[in-house]
Enzyme design. Structure first.
Site, PDB file in Angstrom:
ATOM      1  N   ARG A  54      30.321 101.299 -26.468  1.00  0.00           N
ATOM      2  CA  ARG A  54      29.727 101.003 -28.250  1.00  0.00           C
ATOM      3  C   ARG A  54      29.234 101.076 -28.997  1.00  0.00           C
ATOM      4  NH1 ARG A  54      29.292  94.802 -28.743  1.00  0.00           N
ATOM      5  NH2 ARG A  54      29.473  95.277 -30.726  1.00  0.00           N
ATOM      6  N   ASP A  56      26.467 101.258 -32.469  1.00  0.00           N
ATOM      7  CA  ASP A  56      26.431  99.917 -33.690  1.00  0.00           C
ATOM      8  C   ASP A  56      26.725 100.781 -35.030  1.00  0.00           C
ATOM      9  OD1 ASP A  56      25.819  97.765 -31.937  1.00  0.00           O
ATOM     10  OD2 ASP A  56      23.266  98.198 -32.010  1.00  0.00           O
ATOM     11  N   TYR A 116      22.162 110.786 -26.048  1.00  0.00           N
ATOM     12  CA  TYR A 116      22.108 110.350 -26.732  1.00  0.00           C
ATOM     13  C   TYR A 116      20.734 111.548 -27.562  1.00  0.00           C
ATOM     14  CZ  TYR A 116      24.566 106.080 -27.150  1.00  0.00           C
ATOM     15  OH  TYR A 116      25.367 105.024 -26.543  1.00  0.00           O
ATOM     16  N   ARG A 201      17.547 102.827 -29.796  1.00  0.00           N
ATOM     17  CA  ARG A 201      16.592 102.892 -30.662  1.00  0.00           C
ATOM     18  C   ARG A 201      15.154 102.171 -30.548  1.00  0.00           C
ATOM     19  NH1 ARG A 201      20.997  99.803 -34.226  1.00  0.00           N
ATOM     20  NH2 ARG A 201      19.761  99.955 -36.063  1.00  0.00           N
TER      21      ARG A 201
END
Length: 255
Positions: A54, A56, A116, A201
């Site tokens: 998933r 965000d 990422y 993050r």
């Protein structure tokens, strides 16, 4: 008589700005919802997609794989199928490939590696709106890379996970983590076998505190050892984050 089903992987990409993440939600528009709607119109069959993970609200994906089961024979012309599907999808979602896989192949559980990037820039740039986070002060890249090296390996990353997230384990294996200088900005690269919710993050926020000399590089070891989210840095804005690569043992994901 029930239709015989064939499992496929779809390789997709999207700009997450307009969506409340990948996963279907009751009261918000998601990428998965738009994809399911387009697939249903083409196939006239109740489609359920399963994503590799998933993302965000506001997070982007340069590469995400999903699996789905399609009645045999309805995707004979793959080029036409992809063209029709892309025509129905909004401009900020694209499907690049459809790949037949074994019936037990799973987009989430079979992934062995995920990567990422987090993008920051220093000068106001209208073309980076919602695509990169603008920083006022340039951090020390050497200090951040010194700290990022402590992330590599297999360890408990609970300190970087969103609070009250139910997962079977907080153990992740990070294989690379480093900052790269770009023209006018920086990109943070991180690769692991799995990620916890909000992990990247939170890591970026912690590393930026180190780069801005609020903390020393060794501080990140104290954070990891604490297993306490409140010890880590602030979670940086979602719009600078990109899911960039997912690896499976049985398909070429570098296409």
């Amino acid at each position: 008589m029930e239709d015989s089903l064939q499992r496929f992987f779809l390789e997709i990409a999207y700009d997450g700005t307009a969506y409340h993440g990948w996963q279907v939600q009751e009261n918000a528009i998601s990428v998965q919802q738009r994809l399911n709607e387009a697939l249903h119109k083409i196939l006239r069959y109740p489609i359920e997609t399963v994503g590799a993970g998933r993302t965000d609200t506001g997070v982007h994906a340069k590469q995400l794989f999903v699996h789905l089961d399609i009645p045999v024979g309805r995707t004979k012309n793959e080029d036409r199928f992809l063209h029709s599907l892309n025509a129905l999808l909004p401009h900020d979602i694209a499907v690049y490939r459809i790949l037949p896989v074994e019936q037990d192949a799973h987009a989430r559980f079979d992934a062995t590696e995920r990567a990422y990037e987090y993008h920051v820039h220093f000068c106001k740039n209208p073309f980076l709106l919602n695509k990169s986070w603008q920083l006022r002060d340039a951090p020390d890249v050497a200090l951040m890379n010194q700290a990022a090296a402590f992330l590599v390996g297999t360890q408990d990353f609970e300190c970087f996970s969103k609070s009250h997230t139910q997962v079977y384990t907080n153990i992740c294996t990070v294989t690379q983590a480093y900052w790269q200088e770009t023209n006018g900005g920086l990109v943070f690269h991180i690769t692991a076998n799995r990620f916890l919710r909000n992990m990247v993050r939170a890591i970026v926020g912690t590393l930026l505190d180190i780069g801005l000399k609020k903390k020393t590089p060794e501080f990140i070891l104290d954070v990891i050892g604490s297993k306490d989210r409140s010890k880590a840095g602030t979670s940086v804005p979602a719009h600078g984050l990109y899911l960039t690569k997912i690896v499976y043992p049985y398909i070429d994901t570098t296409f």
